[in-house]
Design an enzyme around this catalytic site. Structure first.
Site, PDB file in Angstrom:
ATOM      1  N   TYR A  91       0.862  -1.176   0.000  1.00 43.38           N
ATOM      2  CA  TYR A  91       0.000   0.000   0.000  1.00 43.38           C
ATOM      3  C   TYR A  91       0.902   1.230   0.000  1.00 43.38           C
ATOM      4  O   TYR A  91       1.724   1.394   0.908  1.00 43.38           O
ATOM      5  CB  TYR A  91      -0.884   0.037   1.253  1.00 43.38           C
ATOM      6  CG  TYR A  91      -1.499  -1.298   1.661  1.00 43.38           C
ATOM      7  CD1 TYR A  91      -2.387  -1.962   0.821  1.00 43.38           C
ATOM      8  CD2 TYR A  91      -1.193  -1.866   2.896  1.00 43.38           C
ATOM      9  CE1 TYR A  91      -2.952  -3.179   1.212  1.00 43.38           C
ATOM     10  CE2 TYR A  91      -1.758  -3.069   3.287  1.00 43.38           C
ATOM     11  CZ  TYR A  91      -2.632  -3.726   2.450  1.00 43.38           C
ATOM     12  OH  TYR A  91      -3.181  -4.919   2.839  1.00 43.38           O
TER      13      TYR A  91
ATOM     14  N   TRP B 141      -4.391   1.965   2.221  1.00 36.16           N
ATOM     15  CA  TRP B 141      -5.012   0.655   2.003  1.00 36.16           C
ATOM     16  C   TRP B 141      -6.442   0.889   1.589  1.00 36.16           C
ATOM     17  O   TRP B 141      -7.212   1.545   2.252  1.00 36.16           O
ATOM     18  CB  TRP B 141      -4.873  -0.269   3.199  1.00 36.16           C
ATOM     19  CG  TRP B 141      -5.102   0.303   4.567  1.00 36.16           C
ATOM     20  CD1 TRP B 141      -6.100   1.121   4.974  1.00 36.16           C
ATOM     21  CD2 TRP B 141      -4.287   0.030   5.723  1.00 36.16           C
ATOM     22  NE1 TRP B 141      -5.976   1.380   6.309  1.00 36.16           N
ATOM     23  CE2 TRP B 141      -4.875   0.724   6.787  1.00 36.16           C
ATOM     24  CE3 TRP B 141      -3.133  -0.741   5.937  1.00 36.16           C
ATOM     25  CZ2 TRP B 141      -4.324   0.673   8.074  1.00 36.16           C
ATOM     26  CZ3 TRP B 141      -2.611  -0.782   7.208  1.00 36.16           C
ATOM     27  CH2 TRP B 141      -3.207  -0.074   8.258  1.00 36.16           C
TER      28      TRP B 141
ATOM     29  N   GLU C 159       1.319 -13.730   3.966  1.00 36.14           N
ATOM     30  CA  GLU C 159       2.093 -13.551   2.734  1.00 36.14           C
ATOM     31  C   GLU C 159       3.541 -14.012   2.908  1.00 36.14           C
ATOM     32  O   GLU C 159       4.164 -14.502   1.964  1.00 36.14           O
ATOM     33  CB  GLU C 159       2.082 -12.079   2.297  1.00 36.14           C
ATOM     34  CG  GLU C 159       0.814 -11.624   1.574  1.00 36.14           C
ATOM     35  CD  GLU C 159      -0.370 -11.302   2.492  1.00 36.14           C
ATOM     36  OE1 GLU C 159      -0.220 -11.420   3.728  1.00 36.14           O
ATOM     37  OE2 GLU C 159      -1.445 -10.954   1.975  1.00 36.14           O
TER      38      GLU C 159
ATOM     39  N   ASP D 294      -2.074   7.206 -10.863  1.00 35.14           N
ATOM     40  CA  ASP D 294      -2.213   5.805 -10.463  1.00 35.14           C
ATOM     41  C   ASP D 294      -2.109   4.816 -11.621  1.00 35.14           C
ATOM     42  O   ASP D 294      -2.009   5.223 -12.772  1.00 35.14           O
ATOM     43  CB  ASP D 294      -3.550   5.635  -9.723  1.00 35.14           C
ATOM     44  CG  ASP D 294      -3.374   4.810  -8.468  1.00 35.14           C
ATOM     45  OD1 ASP D 294      -2.723   3.754  -8.547  1.00 35.14           O
ATOM     46  OD2 ASP D 294      -3.883   5.230  -7.417  1.00 35.14           O
TER      47      ASP D 294
END
Ligand SMILES: Cc1cc2nc3c(=O)[nH]c(=O)nc-3n(C[C@H](O)[C@H](O)[C@H](O)COP(=O)(O)O)c2cc1C
Ligand SMILES: [Mn+2]
Length: 477
Positions: free
Chosen positions: A173, A187, A230, A279
């Site tokens: 993030y 996030w 993860e 983005d």
């Protein structure tokens, strides 16, 4: 042996002719973006900027920018080989016979050995800055695009724990630098880190690792179910556990071999305007409130290297992180929807906009079933458009897909307009987060689906193909 950390990875890239060092002083404010944009688009090398203006720390970028480097990162020939490793685990059956049992045990052992190991000391804590000594200005954080609100840390592995269960989560993030000791925490609403935050009562501790071995960095971007750590998956894919060391100011274990670690906390309810930021949608996402991350300690290696990535109009470097996810998650997708043969998330579709999927069609309405399955599956649920084709169609060949969309579709009969949750960053829908979905059934239809008798596709007979193969040189073409 997988790269243990960013340095071993850089050394590997250099040996493979996949890295260029840039000694010239270059500005992390916009200039690096323009350079990287040109290099990414031509499939160029990873770049190590040794003298970013205003910082003593070098900046690494474009480490993931080609398929070859992505394969080097995973130590495979092609990304499907990574998927095969996961498929082995997912498809494990009770073994029959000794050989299968031994193989099964080996697989189980590789899972058991995947959990991170905690060590006493790590180079990520060679330098420890606390309190007022913390200064994010020490890092060459990029301002990527002209309309960006501030510099953004773009390649972080954000570590949190679920306050209810203690389960770890690692997510990528971005962090907008708000001051020397604070950032925003971007996030999005569908993400696991945010869920941890919502479950916290008042304060959530957070650690951010920067500069890791490539598989661990990748794992932060992998859309795993919330309860799956993860770092365990990173350990499994690496074939060696990730090494962790205790944080100096938080009760979080942090990667021992990271280049840089930011430790701190987020106070429930404290937000700041985050953005605009250029983005991966190709547009600026407008400012929105996101939680504020206070940095209580910053630890680093003596000669820490700062990792960065630029996102923007596709294709950018993140295309290959996305393609890795597409390939690696195919076996998991097939576990739930076994009639799926293959799928493709076009880079130009920014991954959430379009999925092309091929299926072994077995009954009327089958393509519709698969569309709805995808719209209900993990992060794929955010998919805006789905094209379904028959098993023999190569989903990665967009011309072929376009042919079947044109040839096999009666828009009145074969287009589904539905609605559901959409990507946080999608600016097109009337409402943020929820809106329309389109499904296009480009499979061959049967009378049971309201079609007339479906014609046969044109194909040359194998005998004639063989004959022409044999005689080709005689024709003198
Ligand atoms: C370069 C890059 C930047 C990303 N930036 C963000 C971001 O700022 N916010 C976000 O929610 N997801 C971002 N993502 C996607 C998440 O990392 C991804 O959804 C991941 O699965 C999140 O982890 P989680 O599933 O544990 O929440 C980014 C991905 C990449 C590759
Ligand atoms: Mn997660």
């Amino acid at each position: 042996m997988p790269a243990r950390d960013l340095r071993e990875w850089i050394a590997l890239l250099e040996r493979e002719g996949e890295l260029r060092r840039i000694a010239a002083e270059v500005d992390p404010h916009l200039e690096i973006t323009e350079i990287v944009d040109r290099v990414v688009r031509t499939g160029g090398p990873a770049l190590l900027f040794e003298n970013p203006q205003g910082s003593e720390r070098p900046l690494l970028i474009n480490q993931f920018g080609t398929e070859r480097r992505m394969c080097l990162a995973f130590g495979v020939e092609k990304l499907d080989d990574v998927a095969a490793k996961l498929a082995d685990v997912l498809e494990m059956q009770p073994p029959e016979g000794l050989a299968a049992k031994v193989r099964g045990l080996r697989t189980l052992k590789s899972i058991a050995d995947s959990r991170p190991s905690v060590v006493r000391k790590g180079p990520s804590q060679e330098i420890v800055l606390r309190g007022d000594d913390v200064d994010l200005g020490l890092l060459p954080v990029q301002t990527c695009w002209p309309g960006d609100a501030a510099p953004f840390i773009t390649l972080p592995a954000v570590i949190t724990h679920d306050p209810r269960t203690g389960t770890r989560n690692v997510g990528m993030y971005r962090l907008q630098v708000l001051g020397p000791r604070s950032t925003a925490m971007h996030w999005q609403i569908h993400k696991d880190g945010r869920a941890d935050y919502l479950f916290s009562e008042d304060r959530l501790e957070v650690a951010v690792a920067l500069g890791l071995d490539p598989i661990t960095t990748y794992s932060a971007s992998a859309p795993l179910p919330k309860h799956i750590d993860e770092l365990m998956v990173a350990g499994f894919l690496r074939g060696e556990p990730v090494e962790l060391v205790r944080g100096v100011s938080v009760v979080i274990e942090v990667p021992a071999r990271a280049e840089i670690v930011l430790e701190g906390y987020i106070e429930k309810g404290e937000v700041a305007q985050e953005g605009p930021f250029g983005d991966h949608t190709g547009y600026y996402t407008p400012a929105e409130p996101f939680p504020v991350f206070h940095v209580t300690a910053m630890t680093m290696r003596h000669d820490a290297i700062y990792p960065s990535i630029v996102v923007g109009k596709p294709p950018q470097e993140d295309a290959w992180l996305g393609k890795a996810t597409e390939r690696i998650f195919l076996p998991a997708v097939k576990m739930t929807v076994p009639e799926i043969v293959d799928y493709d998330l076009p880079v130009a579709g920014a991954f959430h906009n379009l999925v092309i999927v091929s299926i072994r069609k077995a009954f009327p309405g089958h393509a519709l079933k698969v569309m709805h399955a995808i719209w209900g599956l993990g992060m794929l649920s955010l998919t805006k458009g789905i094209v379904v084709v028959d098993a023999h169609v190569d989903v990665h060949d967009y011309a072929q897909v376009m042919f079947y969309v044109g040839a096999n579709v009666d828009p009145k009969r074969d287009v589904v307009i539905s609605e559901g949750p959409l990507d946080h960053l999608d600016h097109a829908p009337t409402l943020q987060f929820v809106g329309g979905k389109i499904g296009i059934d480009a499979t061959a239809k049967s009378p049971a689906e309201g079609a007339r008798e479906w014609p046969a596709e044109i194909e040359m007979s194998p005998e004639i193909r063989e004959l022409v193969n044999r005689r080709w040189s005689e024709y003198g073409i």
